[in-house]
Write an enzyme that holds these catalytic residues in place. Structure first.
Site: not given
Length: 194
Positions: A16, A21, A62, A64, A89, A110
């Site tokens: 990632y 994000h 993560y 969320n 972001d 989220n």
């Protein structure tokens, strides 16, 4: 002196790293480099760096579930929500634009949704890192989990650096002075200033 909690949003893991994000993580890495420190694992499930006036944090749960580590750290360091800055972001701002604001909605983000829910308030500061809208009919969720494009990467280091400046300005000068200094200046790639 009251401390600040500065939270950069992103997803953990090398796959990632370059994602849109993960702009929040990128900005926190720049702030850590400026402070001359290294992040360390913390029991709050975040990577944390304590500096003189602030606690820098990158939740490792993560996106969320970012609220959990944020609340644990705020409680642990006795930091009230009005002294929390979340770097994230933002789809609703063109690439090349940076915005600071206090409170407001989550615009479907989220990470913000989770933080607002767990803190029990929207009243915290945000540094919004513009990534723009996805092209054509691309799904927003797919867009944010893609790496910055080749053209975007040319300006990325500069933008990350400026976003770190915005965070430092919020801490040192407050919201209004920061908005006055940074909101009128967007990168040329994002069109004329709004």
């Amino acid at each position: 002196m009251d401390r600040w909690l500065i939270v950069g949003l992103g997803n953990p893991g090398s796959e990632y790293e370059g994602n849109r994000h993960n702009a929040g993580f990128m900005v926190l890495d720049e702030l850590a480099a400026r402070a001359g420190g290294k992040f360390k694992a913390h029991k709050s499930r975040a990577h944390v760096l304590e500096t003189r006036g602030a606690v820098l944090a990158k939740p490792q749960t993560y996106m969320n579930l970012s609220g959990g580590p944020t609340k644990l750290l705020a409680d642990f360091y006795k930091i009230t929500p009005d002294r929390v800055i979340v770097v994230h972001d933002e789809l609703d701002i063109p690439y090349g634009a940076l915005r600071a604001k206090f409170g407001g909605g989550d615009n479907g983000h989220n990470g913000l949704k989770s933080i607002t829910k767990v803190l029990g308030t929207r009243d915290y500061l945000r540094v919004r890192f513009g990534i723009g809208r996805p092209p054509g009919r691309m799904d927003a969720a797919a867009f944010v989990l893609k790496d910055f494009g080749t053209a975007e990467r040319k300006d990325l280091a500069f933008l990350v650096d400026r976003a770190a400046d915005v965070v430092e300005s919020l801490v040192e000068k407050g919201l209004e002075a920061t908005q006055n200094a940074f909101h009128s200046v967007d990168l040329k790639i994002s069109g004329p200033p709004r």
